[in-house]
Design a protein around this motif. Structure first.
Motif, PDB file in Angstrom:
ATOM      1  N   ARG A 253       1.170 -10.225  -5.603  1.00  0.00           N
ATOM      2  CA  ARG A 253       1.470  -9.594  -6.894  1.00  0.00           C
ATOM      3  C   ARG A 253       1.811  -8.111  -6.708  1.00  0.00           C
ATOM      4  NH1 ARG A 253      -2.605 -10.556 -11.800  1.00  0.00           N
ATOM      5  NH2 ARG A 253      -1.738 -12.643 -11.444  1.00  0.00           N
ATOM      6  N   GLN A 256       5.343  -7.886  -5.153  1.00  0.00           N
ATOM      7  CA  GLN A 256       6.397  -8.151  -6.115  1.00  0.00           C
ATOM      8  C   GLN A 256       6.560  -6.997  -7.093  1.00  0.00           C
ATOM      9  OE1 GLN A 256       8.384 -10.957  -5.783  1.00  0.00           O
ATOM     10  NE2 GLN A 256       9.657  -9.681  -7.121  1.00  0.00           N
ATOM     11  N   ALA A 257       5.436  -6.397  -7.489  1.00  0.00           N
ATOM     12  CA  ALA A 257       5.488  -5.246  -8.401  1.00  0.00           C
ATOM     13  C   ALA A 257       6.228  -4.080  -7.757  1.00  0.00           C
ATOM     14  CB  ALA A 257       4.081  -4.832  -8.805  1.00  0.00           C
ATOM     15  N   VAL A 259       8.542  -4.272  -5.352  1.00  0.00           N
ATOM     16  CA  VAL A 259       9.957  -4.641  -5.263  1.00  0.00           C
ATOM     17  C   VAL A 259      10.637  -4.477  -6.623  1.00  0.00           C
ATOM     18  CG1 VAL A 259      11.563  -6.539  -4.823  1.00  0.00           C
ATOM     19  CG2 VAL A 259       9.599  -6.189  -3.313  1.00  0.00           C
ATOM     20  N   ASP A 260      10.006  -4.973  -7.665  1.00  0.00           N
ATOM     21  CA  ASP A 260      10.591  -4.908  -9.007  1.00  0.00           C
ATOM     22  C   ASP A 260      10.715  -3.466  -9.492  1.00  0.00           C
ATOM     23  OD1 ASP A 260      10.677  -7.661  -8.997  1.00  0.00           O
ATOM     24  OD2 ASP A 260       8.877  -7.912 -10.234  1.00  0.00           O
ATOM     25  N   SER A 261       9.675  -2.677  -9.284  1.00  0.00           N
ATOM     26  CA  SER A 261       9.645  -1.315  -9.823  1.00  0.00           C
ATOM     27  C   SER A 261      10.651  -0.393  -9.149  1.00  0.00           C
ATOM     28  CB  SER A 261       8.239  -0.727  -9.677  1.00  0.00           C
ATOM     29  OG  SER A 261       7.301  -1.486 -10.416  1.00  0.00           O
ATOM     30  N   GLY A 263      13.525  -1.514  -7.878  1.00  0.00           N
ATOM     31  CA  GLY A 263      14.856  -2.097  -7.981  1.00  0.00           C
ATOM     32  C   GLY A 263      15.388  -2.649  -6.677  1.00  0.00           C
ATOM     33  N   THR A 265      15.038  -5.840  -5.518  1.00  0.00           N
ATOM     34  CA  THR A 265      15.000  -7.305  -5.457  1.00  0.00           C
ATOM     35  C   THR A 265      16.135  -7.876  -4.621  1.00  0.00           C
ATOM     36  OG1 THR A 265      13.935  -7.394  -7.623  1.00  0.00           O
ATOM     37  CG2 THR A 265      14.980  -9.413  -6.831  1.00  0.00           C
ATOM     38  N   GLU A 269      15.807  -9.737  -0.934  1.00  0.00           N
ATOM     39  CA  GLU A 269      16.260 -11.123  -0.765  1.00  0.00           C
ATOM     40  C   GLU A 269      17.270 -11.230   0.367  1.00  0.00           C
ATOM     41  OE1 GLU A 269      17.723 -12.266  -4.578  1.00  0.00           O
ATOM     42  OE2 GLU A 269      15.714 -12.690  -5.400  1.00  0.00           O
ATOM     43  N   SER A 280       6.852 -12.457   1.012  1.00  0.00           N
ATOM     44  CA  SER A 280       5.684 -12.650   0.156  1.00  0.00           C
ATOM     45  C   SER A 280       4.450 -12.938   1.015  1.00  0.00           C
ATOM     46  CB  SER A 280       5.913 -13.792  -0.831  1.00  0.00           C
ATOM     47  OG  SER A 280       5.970 -15.049  -0.158  1.00  0.00           O
ATOM     48  N   SER A 315       2.946  -0.630 -13.816  1.00  0.00           N
ATOM     49  CA  SER A 315       3.820  -1.581 -13.122  1.00  0.00           C
ATOM     50  C   SER A 315       3.068  -2.626 -12.320  1.00  0.00           C
ATOM     51  CB  SER A 315       4.753  -0.823 -12.171  1.00  0.00           C
ATOM     52  OG  SER A 315       4.000  -0.221 -11.106  1.00  0.00           O
TER      53      SER A 315
END
Length: 410
Positions: A253, A256-257, A259-261, A263, A265, A269, A280, A315
C-alpha cells in the motif's frame, strides 16, 4: 490518574545513562527516588552537554525528579548510612527495599552484604559485561558488528551512532527487573538480585533481529547500504530548497501510494515490463533500490519541502522531513519552555534555577491517554539532611555532627 508506582521508594547509586535513565522512568511512574551521591558528585556530574556556566545539562536532565543525598562513601559512617537507606523498611515494607546500582568495587554494597540486612531486598545491578568487566555503549556497540554496516556505503571505516541505544535499552530492562522483583516479592515474599550486562543487552537485541543468523547464510555478512533500508525500499531525497526527506515503501500500500502520488505509474509499469519483475514485491524493490532512487529523485528535486509536504499530505505515503536537533528544540520551546510543566506531548518544559528553561521528556507510556510528567529539578546533595531525618530518624544534632566531620555536605 494515580501513578502506578506512587508510594514506592527506590534507592539508587549510579552514574552515566543506563541505571539513571531507569530510575528516571520509575520516578515518572510515581516512585520516590533517593539518589546516593558522592559529596562532589559522581564521574558524570560535569558531563557534556553543559550550560554556558559549565553546569551539566546531561546530569540535570537524567537525574531530575530525584532526592539527592550526598554522603562520603569512603568513610565507615557514610557507608553505614548508605546501607541503612537501602535496607530501611519504612512504614510500608512492601514498598521499600529496592536498590538500583552500577557501581564497581564497592564491597559494602555487594548483594550478600545488603541481603544480610534485609533478605527481601530487590537489588538490580547494571554491568558492562556479564563477567563484571567494564563497558560503555560505545565499546559495546563496537563489539556487536553494527558500526560495520553503519554509515556511507563507500566508506570502509566503521561508523558509530550518536544515540546511546544500548544504554537506553538497558535502562528499560532494569525497569522491568524492578517491576518483576516487586511482583515476585508480592507473591512469594522473597527478594531478587538481578544483574543486567550492557554487552548482553546489545548482543541479545541484535541476535533477536536475526542479523547473526543472516551472517551465517551463503550470502555472508551484510554490507553497508548508506541510507537505504535493508530488505525493502526506503531512502532519503533532497528537495529544491536543499532539505532532506526520508521516504519509505515497506508495504504494498505504501509503495502504490508513492507511485501514485509522484505520477510514476506509467514509468514503473514500463520498468517492470522491461526487467520482468513485480515491484509490488518487497524483495524486488530492494534489489532495484538504486534504480528506484534515481527514478524518484527528480520529483523531489523539483519541489520545495513545503510543496512535497502539501502533495504527500493524506496520500498514504510514509515519509518524514529530516530535522535538526535545534529545529525540534525550537518548535518544542514554542509551546513548552518558560512555562514549568507545560506541554501536552512527549516534550515538556521544566524551569530550573541552575540550568534555566529545560526541555525534558515525559514518560512515553500513556496511561489512560495521558503522559506522566511533573518532575522537579534535582540539585546535588540538596535533600541530604531531609532524607536522613525522614528515613533514618537522625536528629539535627546527629546531622550537624556528621556534617562537621565531613561525612555529609553542609
Amino acid at each position: 490518574m494515580t501513578q502506578p508506582l506512587s508510594g514506592f521508594t527506590v534507592v539508587e547509586n549510579d552514574s552515566f545513562v543506563a541505571a539513571p535513565s531507569a530510575c528516571l522512568a520509575l520516578s515518572q511512574m510515581g516512585a520516590e527516588i533517593i539518589k546516593i551521591d558522592p559529596l562532589k558528585g559522581g564521574p558524570d556530574i560535569d558531563r557534556w552537554p553543559i550550560t554556558a556556566e559549565g553546569r551539566s545539562i546531561y546530569w540535570g536532565t537524567l537525574n531530575r525528579g530525584k532526592r539527592s543525598v550526598a554522603i562520603d562513601l569512603r568513610s565507615d559512617e557514610g557507608r553505614e548510612l548508605a546501607q541503612a537507606l537501602i535496607t530501611a523498611t519504612g512504614d510500608e515494607p512492601a514498598k521499600t527495599g529496592i536498590f538500583m546500582t552500577n557501581n564497581v568495587g564497592r564491597s559494602f554494597l555487594a548483594d550478600d552484604v545488603l541481603r544480610a540486612k534485609r533478605d527481601d531486598l530487590i537489588h538490580v545491578k547494571v554491568q558492562g559485561s556479564a563477567d563484571g568487566g567494564p563497558g560503555v555503549d560505545y565499546t559495546v556497540n563496537a563489539e556487536t558488528g553494527i558500526p560495520g554496516i553503519t554509515g556511507p556505503a563507500e566508506s570502509p571505516r566503521p561508523a558509530n551512532h550518536a544515540l546511546p541505544a544500548w544504554d537506553l535499552l538497558c535502562g528499560q530492562a532494569a525497569v522491568t527487573a524492578v517491576v518483576s522483583g516487586l511482583l515476585q516479592r508480592s507473591t512469594t515474599g522473597q527478594g531478587t538480585y538481578a544483574e543486567i550486562a550492557l554487552q548482553d543487552i546489545a548482543l541479545s537485541a541484535v541476535a533477536n533481529l536475526g542479523w547473526y543468523t543472516e551472517a551465517l547464510q551463503p550470502a555472508g555478512e551484510r554490507t553497508k547500504h548508506g541510507n537505504h533500508i535493508f530488505g525493502t525500499f526506503g531512502t532519503d531525497f533532497t528537495t529544491s530548497d536543499d532539505r532532506s526527506v526520508m521516504i519509505t515503501a515497506i508495504t504494498r500500500r505504501q509503495w502504490q501510494a508513492l507511485v501514485d502520488s509522484t505520477g510514476m505509474t506509467a514509468v514503473v509499469e514500463a520498468l517492470q515490463s522491461a526487467l520482468g519483475i513485480d515491484l509490488s514485491q518487497e524483495e524486488a524493490r530492494y534489489a532495484q533500490r538504486e534504480t528506484l532512487e534515481a527514478l524518484f529523485k527528480p520529483w523531489f528535486a523539483a519541489r520545495t519541502l513545503d510543496q512535497v509536504s502539501a502533495e504527500l499530505a493524506g496520500s498514504g505515503v510514509l515519509w518524514a522531513p529530516y530535522r535538526s536537533i535545534g529545529e525540534v528544540a525550537r518548535e518544542a520551546a514554542g509551546t513548552s519552555a518558560g512555562s514549568d510543566g507545560a506541554g501536552t506531548g512527549a516534550i515538556r518544559g521544566l524551569a530550573s534555577e541552575q540550568l534555566g528553561d529545560m526541555l525534558v521528556g515525559a514518560n512515553p507510556i500513556r496511561f489512560d491517554g495521558e503522559y506522566l510528567s511533573g518532575e522537579k529539578p534535582t540539585v546535588l546533595g540538596e535533600a541530604t539532611h531531609e532524607v536522613l531525618s525522614e528515613k533514618l530518624g537522625l536528629s539535627q544534632t546527629d546531622l550537624g555532627r556528621l556534617s562537621d566531620s565531613g561525612v555529609l555536605n553542609s
